[in-house]
Design a protein around this motif. Structure first.
Motif, mmCIF file in Angstrom:
data_model
loop_
_atom_site.group_PDB
_atom_site.id
_atom_site.type_symbol
_atom_site.label_atom_id
_atom_site.label_comp_id
_atom_site.label_asym_id
_atom_site.label_seq_id
_atom_site.Cartn_x
_atom_site.Cartn_y
_atom_site.Cartn_z
ATOM 1 N N GLY A 1 28.627 -36.766 51.262
ATOM 2 C CA GLY A 1 29.434 -36.057 52.250
ATOM 3 C C GLY A 1 29.676 -36.852 53.527
ATOM 4 N N GLU A 2 30.661 -36.381 54.256
ATOM 5 C CA GLU A 2 31.107 -37.034 55.486
ATOM 6 C C GLU A 2 29.985 -37.103 56.527
ATOM 7 O OE1 GLU A 2 34.202 -38.378 55.771
ATOM 8 O OE2 GLU A 2 33.533 -39.158 57.713
ATOM 9 N N GLU A 3 29.149 -36.061 56.570
ATOM 10 C CA GLU A 3 28.067 -35.977 57.562
ATOM 11 C C GLU A 3 27.130 -37.179 57.470
ATOM 12 O OE1 GLU A 3 27.174 -33.973 60.231
ATOM 13 O OE2 GLU A 3 29.342 -33.660 59.901
ATOM 14 N N VAL A 4 26.762 -37.517 56.213
ATOM 15 C CA VAL A 4 25.825 -38.625 55.992
ATOM 16 C C VAL A 4 26.470 -39.954 56.407
ATOM 17 C CG1 VAL A 4 24.448 -39.850 54.262
ATOM 18 C CG2 VAL A 4 24.591 -37.365 54.206
ATOM 19 N N VAL A 5 27.752 -40.085 56.110
ATOM 20 C CA VAL A 5 28.454 -41.314 56.515
ATOM 21 C C VAL A 5 28.396 -41.440 58.041
ATOM 22 C CG1 VAL A 5 30.665 -42.547 56.483
ATOM 23 C CG2 VAL A 5 29.981 -41.190 54.506
ATOM 24 N N LYS A 6 28.641 -40.309 58.734
ATOM 25 C CA LYS A 6 28.601 -40.316 60.206
ATOM 26 C C LYS A 6 27.206 -40.645 60.709
ATOM 27 C CE LYS A 6 32.303 -37.678 62.253
ATOM 28 N NZ LYS A 6 32.749 -36.420 61.605
ATOM 29 N N SER A 7 26.188 -39.985 60.114
ATOM 30 C CA SER A 7 24.802 -40.222 60.547
ATOM 31 C C SER A 7 24.449 -41.692 60.411
ATOM 32 C CB SER A 7 23.807 -39.423 59.697
ATOM 33 O OG SER A 7 24.167 -38.086 59.681
ATOM 34 N N GLN B 1 26.604 -49.988 52.445
ATOM 35 C CA GLN B 1 27.425 -48.829 52.818
ATOM 36 C C GLN B 1 27.968 -48.967 54.238
ATOM 37 O OE1 GLN B 1 28.130 -46.959 50.185
ATOM 38 N NE2 GLN B 1 26.652 -48.356 49.235
ATOM 39 N N ILE B 2 27.099 -49.417 55.152
ATOM 40 C CA ILE B 2 27.577 -49.498 56.537
ATOM 41 C C ILE B 2 28.583 -50.642 56.698
ATOM 42 C CG2 ILE B 2 25.868 -51.031 57.689
ATOM 43 C CD1 ILE B 2 25.804 -48.801 59.901
ATOM 44 N N LEU B 3 28.389 -51.713 55.935
ATOM 45 C CA LEU B 3 29.357 -52.816 55.999
ATOM 46 C C LEU B 3 30.715 -52.372 55.445
ATOM 47 C CD1 LEU B 3 27.141 -55.867 54.935
ATOM 48 C CD2 LEU B 3 27.916 -55.273 57.238
ATOM 49 N N LEU B 4 30.656 -51.621 54.347
ATOM 50 C CA LEU B 4 31.896 -51.082 53.769
ATOM 51 C C LEU B 4 32.604 -50.197 54.795
ATOM 52 C CD1 LEU B 4 30.738 -49.962 50.197
ATOM 53 C CD2 LEU B 4 32.674 -51.452 50.652
ATOM 54 N N GLU B 5 31.845 -49.260 55.352
ATOM 55 C CA GLU B 5 32.413 -48.275 56.270
ATOM 56 C C GLU B 5 32.941 -48.915 57.553
ATOM 57 O OE1 GLU B 5 33.106 -45.365 55.346
ATOM 58 O OE2 GLU B 5 33.801 -44.602 57.271
ATOM 59 N N SER B 6 32.317 -50.040 57.936
ATOM 60 C CA SER B 6 32.724 -50.683 59.192
ATOM 61 C C SER B 6 33.810 -51.734 58.983
ATOM 62 C CB SER B 6 31.504 -51.331 59.860
ATOM 63 O OG SER B 6 30.433 -50.415 59.905
ATOM 64 N N GLY B 7 34.382 -51.776 57.774
ATOM 65 C CA GLY B 7 35.517 -52.663 57.543
ATOM 66 C C GLY B 7 35.160 -54.112 57.254
ATOM 67 N N ASP C 1 39.741 -53.607 52.758
ATOM 68 C CA ASP C 1 40.253 -52.236 52.895
ATOM 69 C C ASP C 1 39.292 -51.180 52.376
ATOM 70 O OD1 ASP C 1 42.552 -53.280 53.935
ATOM 71 O OD2 ASP C 1 43.609 -53.328 52.004
ATOM 72 N N GLN C 2 38.248 -51.620 51.685
ATOM 73 C CA GLN C 2 37.336 -50.641 51.092
ATOM 74 C C GLN C 2 36.513 -49.921 52.159
ATOM 75 O OE1 GLN C 2 35.119 -51.844 47.462
ATOM 76 N NE2 GLN C 2 35.879 -53.860 47.955
ATOM 77 N N ARG C 3 36.198 -48.674 51.901
ATOM 78 C CA ARG C 3 35.272 -47.917 52.751
ATOM 79 C C ARG C 3 34.143 -47.385 51.866
ATOM 80 N NH1 ARG C 3 37.373 -50.530 55.643
ATOM 81 N NH2 ARG C 3 38.616 -50.135 57.497
ATOM 82 N N ALA C 4 33.148 -46.745 52.476
ATOM 83 C CA ALA C 4 31.985 -46.275 51.710
ATOM 84 C C ALA C 4 32.327 -44.985 50.959
ATOM 85 C CB ALA C 4 30.801 -46.069 52.643
#
Ligand SMILES: [Zn+2]
Ligand SMILES: [Zn+2]
Lengths: 271, 222
Positions: free
Chosen positions: B78-84, B57-63, B67-70
């Motif tokens: 939710g967005e909160e968990v992605v941020k945490s 998940q963090i690799l996805l979110e960090s690019g 182009d994929q994200r988590a």
């Protein structure tokens, strides 16, 4: 009732016309196509338009996907580097020739079609690029059908027609080191399932030159492989005239395409 | 983590420590743990780590995956968990996480986070044996260690048989296929870890802090 399943037309119009004629002569109106309408062959637009005109339900094949999405296959799609080079050339040629409308049609084809207990896919339920070869691991083959919740799985992509029945299977399991300590043992019976590969209309790889498809009777459950002759010379001439690699014509004429199959039957496409 | 390492130090014999992913998560800051895994103290066991679902998940979110994200995480939690999650891990660790392997194959054992099909796949006692067999076959191993389900179990596939009949243009051929004994082992999560003895093929399910005695190899998920 009899139904026909066709696959891997590969832009070979004379072969597609001959097979559709053969189906018509048997009075069959229920036809399903497993994709690869284009690729290798010289008449991609005409073949797509024929299938569209006849409103034949079609799954998206590996070539149909790639000409729309760009090449993105795992190595397993080509048996050798030379085959890969020629494949790339044919890919570019097809992409250039296809009309926007026909590209849209290919882009919107479904990945699979389900009719009652039958599931129709191009490669496998996992991927358009996965080969279900006739002698692959029997448990892995059974897993593909079972996890797709089907009784009969119709596929293409290998260009070799076959009917495989997987029956009388069982797996015994034992829970070791369980809490509470009593070990539990049980035997799970596996259901009887079938995989039917429709072969290829436009690019046979069974060692012969005839187009192949299958006829399935949904009352008796019988499946028959049909071989159909077509005007190979006509296709070969069109291949040369189109400027496609002459080997595409040579192998159609000699039935030598079977020499180029994926080598590793156990390979699981990671795409 | 400390409890866990103390435990293994007390366990006699040659131990190889495998950490089957999910070293990170959104609940708390992960930097100290990651630092310790990358730079073990002189008397620590060298941990062999693979990536898990949260690492993915963090690799996805960090690019790190184009182009994929988590998105699956964003939709489900939710967005909160992605941020945490992104806050819990310092960016300097991302390259190390990105270099982690999907799994290890040691002798005839496969060690993965979820399954050989998908890092997010849960294998449990209730997974159909046919599916378990397929996941073993994909890695060509006889023992598959998995962590994703968080459960501890040792399921042996003692015998398998299936009859195959193929009809093609060359005629018919029949074959009976059998499988040798294989097993799928759920190693647990958090304080629960599993010791596996390669010699005897026995597992021991352990909770960190409790005493163990045998000469075994340890497979843990943090
Ligand atoms: Zn094809
Ligand atoms: Zn294909």
């Amino acid at each position: 009732m009899n139904q026909a399943v066709i696959s891997c037309l590969h832009a070979n119009l004379p072969a597609v016309e001959a097979v559709l004629k053969d189906i018509e002569l048997q009075g069959i109106t229920n036809i399903t196509c497993l994709g690869d309408l284009v690729g290798y062959g010289p008449q991609p637009n005409k073949v797509i338009e024929l299938i569209r005109d006849k409103e034949i339900p079609t799954c998206q094949g590996c070539w149909d996907e790639d000409v729309v999405d760009g090449l993105d296959a795992c190595d397993c799609s080509y048996p050798s580097q030379l085959a890969e080079k020629r494949g790339h050339f044919a890919h570019q040629w097809t992409t250039d020739k296809l009309t926007t409308e026909n590209k849209d049609y290919l882009a919107n084809l479904p990945y699979s079609i389900r009719k009652d207990k039958c599931l129709f896919v191009h490669g496998s339920p996992n991927s358009q690029h996965e080969y279900l070869l006739p002698d692959m691991d029997a448990f892995a083959a059974l897993e593909r059908v079972e996890n797709a919740r089907a009784e009969i799985l119709f596929c293409g992509h290998t260009h070799q027609p076959y009917i495989r029945e997987l029956a009388d299977g069982s797996i015994a399991v034992k829970i070791k080191n369980a809490v509470p300590k009593d070990t539990q043992e049980k035997e799970i019976q596996l259901p009887m399932r079938r995989i039917v590969n429709a072969g290829s209309v436009g690019e046979p790889r069974h060692g012969g030159t005839k187009a192949t498809y299958v006829v399935y009777n949904d009352v008796t459950n019988e499946v028959k492989i049909r071989e159909v002759e077509y005007d190979i010379e006509l296709t070969c001439k069109a291949i040369i005239d189109a400027g496609l690699p002459p080997i595409f014509a040579w192998r159609l004429k000699n039935g030598f395409e079977f020499a180029e199959q994926a080598e590793d039957a156990s390979h699981v496409c990671e795409r | 983590m400390n409890l866990f390492k103390k435990d293994l130090k007390k366990t006699p014999g040659n131990i190889t420590l495998f950490v089957l992913g999910d070293m990170i998560g959104p609940e708390k800051n992960c930097n100290r743990l990651l630092h310790r895994l990358i730079n073990p103290k002189s008397n620590d066991l060298q941990p062999w780590c693979i990536y898990g679902w949260w690492e993915e998940q963090i690799l996805l979110e960090s690019g790190y995956r184009g182009d994929q994200r988590a998105e699956a995480l964003r939709i489900n939690k939710g967005e909160e968990v992605v941020k945490s999650l992104t806050n819990a891990v310092d960016k300097s660790f991302l390259d190390w996480i990105a270099a982690l392997q999907f799994g290890f194959v040691e002798l005839d054992c496969g060690l993965i986070h979820g399954s050989s099909k998908d890092v997010g796949e849960n294998l449990t006692l209730d997974t159909p044996p046919l599916t378990l067999l397929d996941r073993l076959t994909r890695l060509q191993v006889n023992r598959l260690f998995t962590a994703r389900s968080k459960q501890q179990f040792h399921l042996e596939l003692t015998e398998g048989i299936v009859n195959s009949e193929v009809e093609d243009l060359n005629g018919n051929r029949k074959k009976e296929q059998k499988v040798p004994q294989k097993a799928v082992i759920g190693i647990g999560a958090g304080k629960n870890y599993t010791l596996y003895d390669v010699g005897t093929d026995n597992t021991q399910f352990v909770q960190a802090g409790y005493k163990t005695e045998k000469r075994i190899k340890g497979f843990g998920r943090l």
